[in-house]
Write a protein that holds these residues in place. Sequence first.
Motif, mmCIF file in Angstrom:
data_model
loop_
_atom_site.group_PDB
_atom_site.id
_atom_site.type_symbol
_atom_site.label_atom_id
_atom_site.label_comp_id
_atom_site.label_asym_id
_atom_site.label_seq_id
_atom_site.Cartn_x
_atom_site.Cartn_y
_atom_site.Cartn_z
ATOM 1 N N THR A 187 37.149 58.900 -42.950
ATOM 2 C CA THR A 187 36.137 58.172 -43.711
ATOM 3 C C THR A 187 36.659 56.909 -44.384
ATOM 4 N N LEU A 202 38.572 49.978 -43.915
ATOM 5 C CA LEU A 202 39.700 49.045 -43.928
ATOM 6 C C LEU A 202 39.617 48.023 -42.813
ATOM 7 N N ASP A 241 39.560 50.270 -55.120
ATOM 8 C CA ASP A 241 38.199 50.136 -55.652
ATOM 9 C C ASP A 241 37.214 49.869 -54.527
ATOM 10 N N ARG A 242 37.660 49.075 -53.569
ATOM 11 C CA ARG A 242 36.821 48.796 -52.423
ATOM 12 C C ARG A 242 36.490 50.079 -51.653
ATOM 13 N N LEU A 266 42.040 47.135 -53.494
ATOM 14 C CA LEU A 266 41.748 47.809 -52.229
ATOM 15 C C LEU A 266 41.136 49.191 -52.469
ATOM 16 N N PHE A 288 23.879 59.590 -42.811
ATOM 17 C CA PHE A 288 25.046 58.840 -42.366
ATOM 18 C C PHE A 288 26.004 59.698 -41.537
ATOM 19 N N ARG A 315 36.483 53.083 -52.895
ATOM 20 C CA ARG A 315 35.599 53.940 -53.687
ATOM 21 C C ARG A 315 34.150 53.652 -53.350
ATOM 22 N N LEU A 316 33.842 52.360 -53.197
ATOM 23 C CA LEU A 316 32.464 51.974 -52.928
ATOM 24 C C LEU A 316 32.122 52.039 -51.441
ATOM 25 N N HIS A 317 33.055 51.602 -50.604
ATOM 26 C CA HIS A 317 32.701 51.419 -49.189
ATOM 27 C C HIS A 317 33.223 52.509 -48.271
ATOM 28 N N GLY A 318 34.118 53.366 -48.764
ATOM 29 C CA GLY A 318 34.519 54.510 -47.943
ATOM 30 C C GLY A 318 33.330 55.450 -47.835
ATOM 31 N N HIS A 319 33.218 56.147 -46.706
ATOM 32 C CA HIS A 319 32.046 57.011 -46.535
ATOM 33 C C HIS A 319 31.998 58.128 -47.554
ATOM 34 N N LEU A 378 36.166 42.918 -54.936
ATOM 35 C CA LEU A 378 34.778 43.315 -55.092
ATOM 36 C C LEU A 378 33.997 42.185 -55.751
ATOM 37 N N GLN A 407 26.957 49.228 -43.650
ATOM 38 C CA GLN A 407 27.564 50.137 -42.677
ATOM 39 C C GLN A 407 26.549 51.089 -42.058
ATOM 40 N N ALA A 414 30.011 57.882 -51.265
ATOM 41 C CA ALA A 414 28.566 57.990 -51.369
ATOM 42 C C ALA A 414 28.050 59.321 -50.851
ATOM 43 N N PHE A 427 30.361 67.174 -45.605
ATOM 44 C CA PHE A 427 30.030 65.894 -44.986
ATOM 45 C C PHE A 427 30.600 65.788 -43.577
ATOM 46 N N LEU A 438 25.823 52.989 -48.263
ATOM 47 C CA LEU A 438 26.916 52.150 -47.794
ATOM 48 C C LEU A 438 26.291 50.918 -47.156
ATOM 49 N N LEU A 463 30.301 49.977 -59.430
ATOM 50 C CA LEU A 463 31.385 50.930 -59.600
ATOM 51 C C LEU A 463 31.465 51.372 -61.053
ATOM 52 N N ARG A 502 23.043 56.491 -53.577
ATOM 53 C CA ARG A 502 24.146 55.604 -53.224
ATOM 54 C C ARG A 502 24.178 55.390 -51.720
#
Lengths: 682, 536
Positions: free
Chosen positions: A313, A318, A465-466, A463, B223, A468-472, B99, B495, A475, B198, B492, B107, B490
């Motif tokens: 995930t 990356l 933090d990125r 990286l 997802f 945390r938000l964009h990893g599957h 970000l 994506q 969410a 998941f 993505l 966040l 939330r």
Amino acid sequence: MSSTPQPSSPMALSKPSFLRKRKSQSLATTMPSAASYLSALSQADARARSHHHPHVRSPSSTPALSISSSLTASSDETAFNEDDDNTDGLSLPARPPTSEQVFSTVHTEFGHCADGRYRLTSAHVAGTEVPAHVEHDPPYYILFSTYISYLILICLGHVRDFVGKRFYPSAYTHLIPKDGYAPLNSDFDSFYTRRLKTRLDECFSQPTTGVAGRTIVLLDRASPDYNHTQYFTGNRTRALNISSYNYLGFAQARGGCADAVEESIKRYGISTCGTRLAGGTSDLHSIGEALVAKFVGMEDALISSMGFATNSTFIPALVGKGCLVISDELNHASIRFGVRLSGANVRMFKHNDMKSLESLLREVISQGQPKTHRPWKKILLIVEGLYSMEGTMVNLPAVMELKKKYKFYLFVDEAHSIGALGPNGRGVADYFGINPRSIDILMGTFTKSFGAAGGYIAGNKQLIDRMRLHGHAGAYAESMTPAVLTQVIASMASIMGLALPPMLPSSSATTLRLSSANSTSMEEEYSHPGPVPPTALPSWLTLPPALASGAEGSNRLRRLAFNSRYLHNGLDKLGFITYGHPSSPIVPLLLFNPGKMNMFHRMMKDRQTPIVVVVVAYPATPLVTSRVRFCVSAAHTKEDVDTVLRACDEIGDILDLKHGVKKSERWGVDEICERAVEIAGM
Amino acid sequence: MNTTSTTLEPALEFLARTLTTAEAAFNKLPGSAVIQRYVKSSHQNDPGRTILELILLIFAIRTLLQSRTRADKNYISFSDKEVDELVDEWTPEPLGQALSPQEQADLAAVPVISGPNGPRPKIASTGKTAVNLASFNFTGLSGSEEIKERAVEILRKYGLGSCGPPGFYGTLDVHMQLERDIADFLGTEASILYSQGFSTISSVIPAFCKRGDIIVADRGVNFAIQKGIQISRSTVRWFDHNDLKSLEEVLESVEKERKKRRGPLTRRFIVTEGVFEKDGAMVDLPKLIDIKFKHKYRLVLDESISFGTVGRTGRGLTELYNVPASKVDMLVGSVANGLNSCGGFCAGSQIVVNHQRINGLSFVFSASMPALLSVAASEGINILRNTPSILATLHENIQVTHAILDRVDCISIPSHPASPIIHIYIKNSKSSLHPSAAITMPVSNKPSNPTSILPKDAASWDWDIPTEEKLLQDVVDEALAQGVLVTKARRLRGQEMVEARPSIRLALTSALTKKETEKAVNVVKHALVKVLGKRR
Ligand SMILES: Cc1ncc(COP(=O)(O)O)c(C=O)c1O
């Protein structure tokens, strides 16, 4: 590799003299429990030690610590009165402890070993070459018979299918189209499983119960029909466990970590209820992540509830289209899964072969993206620290050199190496003395060395933090549960040891209370790879002194390093073909012939002291190189490794497995056991 | 043995040398490593196939060699010096961009719970407790003292981690027990446990669906399903979200296509969700089952939200609609959501389950779940079985919530009245309805294109994601200030295959009484009215 004699008994709880007198009196008189008995013994032990080695200051002695609640009343009983009989030689130590030695573990979970000679430090000797991955070839007749075996198996399988389909069509209904449904699994696709793997089924998926520690309890199975079905006989066998990924022996139902987990279940319950981004983040996550970042020496870290999913995930967060992933050909399935999801291009290089890597790098950078020849947006090299089937260690120094020149980003999967390698247990970077921050991403799992579950990914704050938000996972995936987080925190803290607060009022000397007061001043005190400031842990978490001081952790690291090298070099000396780095706790022993896998497995299990092993074959390995894979643990004693060596020696003769060195150069097993320290140091 | 080996030595040596030379030559070919890798790890683990592929590969190489000039057209050969220069010149993009301020705010808005989670957790940022309508604690199992006690008991017997994948001594008796418990609870032959909810369906789908197989999936799937489909490399056809008529049309068109091509019979699957994670809509299971049998498809049903929450005792849609669970071929659920532990499962026939024990990627290649979490889930099932009142409370709370929110006219609710999660959309001033229910919109009668996941009305979607996200965050903040914890759904962004419409996602729980729920939902209502009212 150097072996420094360790004066202290590993599990002994030691205390400085100024506390000893007062405390021993008060405890012994006021608490007529097993804990007080323990403490009295421990003090006697410490006294004896300081007597014998007055010049050596035990590194584990730390001021202001004392007996804590690490041993509950019930665990004392198990620790001292093992209820199993000892015919298998697993329940009681080969050498009974003396009155001066105190062990706070259950011998079946974590072996008692007080001999300071059986310790090593896991570190790369500067200036030496990193051993390349060499594939010893067996004699031709072995190769030949291996191919023939597979040929026979395949032919027989096809004949059986041919006959079976005609005479027992009912057994094949699930493999042929029926009622307009294509079969879930065509007979062609499932040929391997049905005709080859079924024959080996007794080696796989063996159900167990209890702790997967030094020993493991098997639920015995039998099959009346050549493994088509298996049933439980109702018996249980305790066996020496040289198969679990329990490198540091933290798979324990007793002791400081388990106590901490119990406390966390009482405080936090079972679950944090949800995903990290939507109502499932607990303060324990923040604490755990900060601790992991310190442990691996990175700026920030992110925890995920499954090791496999950490790769699958986060890699897509990356890299993506227009990026290139360069991946070692033997990388784990989870990495391949993640890379495939990312949409990035992939190129493979030969396993741990730096020449192949460099020529690939030159090619891909000069050629650019396929068709368009545009330069790649980014190139990410993904390697593992320690490969789980080969035992090879990544040639990190060479990779770092290449990284400087070719400017790729580096992702190291430390699933097996974190905790298991390096003088401080911080993984391959620690082993080679490389600054972890010169690596872009460190990923690892908690399932192995820490006796927990899940994984982490660490890097710079931006990286992470990125991710945390964009990893599957953030969410959508459930967050890690409090019990698992606590096991991670407690085991990690005990490997690191706690930095002592500058001044501790003597009144709080009975237990080490870790309060979150004056956290700011402590925060800066961490220097990698040092001890962790106590304020970095949850305020309710108390570790017993041996864990808090880091003495136990350091002992485990050194026991693991010794056991790894001893087993690896011992097997080599016996004449076997093994793969991998000698310091790797994963030791594959090559069997080649598929028929020998079953035999080896069975013969190990049927011994007086049963031993369970993992055998792996195609498709996890190349067709010919079937192997048995040992995973040594800090929980094993030197005698346990002796047991394994003796078993291998006997079985190796019977199964004709010794093809590594000429007969004249082999050592006898008795000699090996005797000269263990020397062998491990080679 | 020795004599034979010496006599055979020269011959064998020659053989070996030829082999090595051949191998070396092969290795020199560009891209050979990829091919090698592909052959080794080709999705079907079968030596026969490997051999076949090898033959194909040799054939391919021959073709490649013959048309050397054409293959080389794209390959530019450089001198070493040129390569060095190119290497020097190349500057990669940064691995991760910083970000954006908006992302940072997102966040920062993530609530951190201090101490145990439950109906009234303490929020770390404010230090105050809040009524929780955000976390997944549907049946309130997180607070159960019984479960905690059992977990501690198990901890003292099994330790925590299992330290191995299921194949290698990681299968514990308690895992087998939970698998049995789930199968019994649902009424299937067997079930298999994965260690993360998941990751479950992302592994289940590719375990069965291979290249050439056909997947017909809902446009609104979550997802994890999207990722599973992507990994499977099967041929995908999409039907309109929760529209079984559209499903039938797609199935018919697939069949027509196959007949036209006279293709062989391949495996065919319908993949959809019980209660959709995306919007809380619920599928009409009996009808779906009819369709599946009629067209001879296998059904993969993701009950990650509905298992443990829907039905009299929480068995999910099969209980609600009184359909035997054995009619669903692969019933996937989440132990984490439904039983407040961790992990996921796939229930089905013995064949379906055994197949996954070898082919389920995240089952085979990952450590099994900790024993105490497995037992906690088993206890959870026990509690659900024996106390139907828990589910009754949950369903009552859902009703109450709908009753309050249905009367708010600045929002619309796409969720089914029995769904334990309730999504709240901002009602748009112009087109005032959720797209799938847009009757007022002139919808063309042409069916949407089944090869594209984009719905036919996607062009007419007029919500502005950033603005709506911002408004909804204001609602969340306002509710929290009034002591109610809710969260945006939330996503993505960037994506997902289809961008989901921004929403607030309430997760109801039986741990709150009807009164408490009513009060909390009223707070949410006021926050909605206050924030969205200001907008106009
Ligand atoms: C290199 C590597 N990465 C990831 C994993 C997956 O870890 P987990 O078992 O925690 O899911 C493993 C485990 O086998 C591994 O060897």
